[in-house]
Design a protein around this motif. Structure first.
Motif, mmCIF file in Angstrom:
data_model
loop_
_atom_site.group_PDB
_atom_site.id
_atom_site.type_symbol
_atom_site.label_atom_id
_atom_site.label_comp_id
_atom_site.label_asym_id
_atom_site.label_seq_id
_atom_site.Cartn_x
_atom_site.Cartn_y
_atom_site.Cartn_z
ATOM 1 N N ARG A 137 -12.620 4.384 -2.147
ATOM 2 C CA ARG A 137 -13.460 4.656 -0.798
ATOM 3 C C ARG A 137 -12.754 4.274 0.483
ATOM 4 O O ARG A 137 -12.956 4.143 1.437
ATOM 5 N N LEU A 138 -11.389 3.722 0.374
ATOM 6 C CA LEU A 138 -10.342 3.208 1.311
ATOM 7 C C LEU A 138 -9.692 4.349 2.000
ATOM 8 O O LEU A 138 -9.903 5.662 1.414
ATOM 9 N N PRO A 139 -9.116 4.417 2.905
ATOM 10 C CA PRO A 139 -8.596 5.507 3.887
ATOM 11 C C PRO A 139 -7.647 6.503 2.630
ATOM 12 O O PRO A 139 -6.866 5.844 1.815
ATOM 13 N N GLU A 140 -7.655 7.728 2.675
ATOM 14 C CA GLU A 140 -7.380 8.591 1.661
ATOM 15 C C GLU A 140 -5.855 8.474 1.622
ATOM 16 O O GLU A 140 -5.172 8.417 0.356
ATOM 17 N N ARG A 141 -4.815 8.813 2.741
ATOM 18 C CA ARG A 141 -3.435 8.772 2.406
ATOM 19 C C ARG A 141 -2.793 7.486 1.792
ATOM 20 O O ARG A 141 -2.480 7.578 0.968
ATOM 21 N N PRO A 142 -3.191 6.283 2.206
ATOM 22 C CA PRO A 142 -2.672 4.982 1.840
ATOM 23 C C PRO A 142 -2.989 4.830 0.384
ATOM 24 O O PRO A 142 -2.263 4.334 -0.814
#
Length: 203
Positions: free
Chosen positions: A63-68
């Motif tokens: 659920r965190l930012p996709e790329r990282p």
């Protein structure tokens, strides 16, 4: 179809990771001290809980930012490949005997039925936290795979490994070259690391 592919991917990743791992050795030792069926049931239950926790952790991370997140997942797969490759180079009879003695020390009196199952659950549940299979299971979910088939594939792989340890443990240890299995698992991790990195860069 995608559900099936994800489950097979999880199964194919976790099975060679755990077959030469301490999971196999611990289950083998337990099955020499307790009746095989209660051992297997206790171990399978412990693996079910651990897979659920790993999948839950992967779901939260996703659920965190996709790329990282994808890059972190790729890092987990790469780290898994390195650990397995180094383990393959160091594997040997002496190390396996040490692992057997370690787990034999945790199993003292003979038990049967529910007591044997409960003891097996406790040994595997406490020994396997944070191991490579959990990290890779979480990594699969964090990288965008459906958590349900990841759970099913991972748990089935651990069920097969524990069943093989109970039924064929000593035979397999004599005839299967564990270093080769570790190299295969390292290769699978490298492929997943590359695929996940490509997906992250395209995101």
């Amino acid at each position: 179809m995608e559900f099936f592919i994800v489950a097979v991917t999880a199964f194919a990743l976790i099975l060679p990771v755990e077959l030469p791992d301490k999971t196999f050795v611990a289950t083998l030792v337990l099955s020499t001290r307790y009746p095989p069926l209660p051992v297997w049931l206790g171990v399978v239950a412990a693996f079910g809980v651990q897979c659920a926790v790993a999948v839950g952790a992967g779901t939260l991370i996703s659920r965190l930012p996709e790329r990282p997140v994808a890059l972190v997942a790729a890092g987990l797969f790469l780290a898994g490949a390195i650990v397995l490759f180094r383990g393959a180079r160091k594997s040997g009879q002496e190390r396996e005997d040490q692992e057997q003695q370690e787990y034999a020390g945790r199993v003292q009196e003979r038990r049967t039925g529910l007591r044997a199952a409960a003891a097996s659950f406790v040994v595997l549940f406490t020994a396997e936290w944070g191991d490579l299979s959990q990290l890779l299971t979480a990594g699969l979910v964090a990288s965008g795979r459906n958590p349900i088939p990841v759970f099913i594939g991972s748990w089935l792989a651990l069920i097969v490994v524990s069943g093989a340890a109970v039924l064929l443990g000593r035979w397999l240890r004599k005839r299967v070259k564990l270093s080769l299995i570790r190299y295969v698992a390292a290769g699978i991790c490298l492929v997943l690391a590359a695929l996940t990195t490509v997906e992250a860069l395209r995101a």
